[in-house]
Motif scaffolding. Sequence first.
Motif, PDB file in Angstrom:
ATOM      1  N   TRP A 131       4.932 -16.341 -39.159  1.00 49.42           N
ATOM      2  CA  TRP A 131       5.051 -16.798 -40.549  1.00 49.42           C
ATOM      3  C   TRP A 131       4.621 -15.700 -41.523  1.00 49.42           C
ATOM      4  N   ILE A 132       3.499 -15.071 -41.258  1.00 46.95           N
ATOM      5  CA  ILE A 132       2.993 -14.022 -42.158  1.00 46.95           C
ATOM      6  C   ILE A 132       3.952 -12.841 -42.212  1.00 46.95           C
ATOM      7  N   GLU A 136       5.416 -12.122 -45.733  1.00 42.26           N
ATOM      8  CA  GLU A 136       4.729 -11.084 -46.495  1.00 42.26           C
ATOM      9  C   GLU A 136       5.163  -9.648 -46.172  1.00 42.26           C
ATOM     10  N   LEU A 137       5.581  -9.390 -44.939  1.00 38.01           N
ATOM     11  CA  LEU A 137       5.828  -8.004 -44.536  1.00 38.01           C
ATOM     12  C   LEU A 137       7.306  -7.640 -44.462  1.00 38.01           C
ATOM     13  N   PHE A 264       0.409  -4.780 -36.502  1.00 40.95           N
ATOM     14  CA  PHE A 264      -0.050  -5.978 -37.194  1.00 40.95           C
ATOM     15  C   PHE A 264      -1.155  -6.631 -36.381  1.00 40.95           C
ATOM     16  N   HIS A 265      -2.331  -6.744 -36.989  1.00 43.73           N
ATOM     17  CA  HIS A 265      -3.449  -7.456 -36.383  1.00 43.73           C
ATOM     18  C   HIS A 265      -3.734  -8.688 -37.234  1.00 43.73           C
ATOM     19  N   GLN A 268      -7.033  -8.654 -39.153  1.00 46.10           N
ATOM     20  CA  GLN A 268      -7.144  -7.895 -40.395  1.00 46.10           C
ATOM     21  C   GLN A 268      -6.622  -8.706 -41.577  1.00 46.10           C
ATOM     22  N   TRP A 269      -5.568  -9.473 -41.350  1.00 45.36           N
ATOM     23  CA  TRP A 269      -5.074 -10.358 -42.406  1.00 45.36           C
ATOM     24  C   TRP A 269      -6.124 -11.401 -42.752  1.00 45.36           C
ATOM     25  N   LEU A 270      -6.804 -11.917 -41.729  1.00 45.50           N
ATOM     26  CA  LEU A 270      -7.820 -12.941 -41.950  1.00 45.50           C
ATOM     27  C   LEU A 270      -8.978 -12.428 -42.795  1.00 45.50           C
TER      28      LEU A 270
END
Length: 327
Positions: A131-132, A136-137, A264-265, A268-270
Motif C-alpha cells: 500500500w505504501i 507514496e513511492l 524500502f524498509h 524507516q517509514w514507521l
Amino acid sequence: MYGQTICFHEFGEPQDVLEVKQREVTPLMPDEILVEMIVRPINPSDLIPIRGAYRHRISLPCIPGYEGVGSVIDIGSNVSKSMLGKRVLPLRGEGTWQQYVKTSASLSIEVPNFISDDEAARSYINPLTAWIICKELFKRSNNSFLLVNACNSAIGRIFAQLSVVFGYRLIAVVRSSAYTEELLQLGAWHVINCSQSDVYKTVMDVTSGQGVHAAIDSIGGKEGYELARAVRRGGFFISIGLLSGLQVDWQRIAIELDIQSKIFHLRQWLQRISVDDWQNSFQQIFALLRQKQLILGRAEARYKLIEITKAVQIAELSGQQGKVLLT
C-alpha cells in the motif's frame, strides 16, 4: 505468569536455532497492554533475520514474529478499561511468536468484527508495504507499468490486486506457468515465466521498447539486477526483500543504469509517521478487505508454537501458496 515463547540465541537456519521456552510476563508499563495471541503467520521477513541478514541491528536472544492477532487480557494503569477483551494487532512491540505479547496501547490496532482472525493476522507486513509503495513511492498513472518478481508470493498477489485499485499495469514475473491464470484474474496485465522467457527482452517487447516505470524486487542478487535493467530511464527500482539471501549489486546499478534505486524498509517509514497516520493506514487496509478489493488467500497449514520446527520447514517448501500459521 509464564507463557510459551519461541526464541533464538544464535543466527542460523530457523529449524536449527529456534527454541521453545517458558518466559515470565513482566509487569506492564502504564501505557501498555498485554495480548494473548490467537494466530500469527510465518513470513519470509520473519525468517530472513533469523539467518543473520540483519544481525547488525538484532540483539540476541531474540523473539521473532512481526505480525499476528490476539485479545487484550490486561492493561496498564493509563489504559482505558474498554480495551479489555478487544481483538487487536499488537504491533511494534515484542515479537509475536509467543503466547503473550506486550505493546503500546496507542500503537495496537483494533480489529473490526468483519475481519477474520486469519485476515487480521496477515494484514500488516505485506498489505501495508504494498500500500505504501503504491500510494507514496510509485508515481503511477493508468499508463504506468510496474514490474514485480516473485509475484506468486503473498505480497506479489497483493500488488496484482492493487493494480486494479490504483490503476497501473502490472507485469508479474514468476518461475512457473502454474501461477499465470491466477495472477491475471487478480489483476496482472502480463505474466512472464522467467524459466522460459528472458525478463528484459519480454518487458521491452510488451512495453514497445520503453521499459517499465518502476520495478519491485523481492529476490535480490542477479535476478534483482535483471529486474532493474528493465526500468526505463529515470524510473524507480525498489528492493523489498532478499529471498536469494544476496544483495543486489547496487554499485553496478548506479554505474550502468540511469534510474532511481532504493531499499524500502517498513521500519524507516514507521519512524517518521504520526500515530494517527499509523492508525489510518490500517483503516484503509481494512476497507479494502471488507470490499473484497484485497483478498489475502487461504492458510496452507496451522501449527502450535511447540511445533515450530515443522512449521518453518513447511513454510519454506518450494511452491508454497498459502501461509503457514502459528496458533
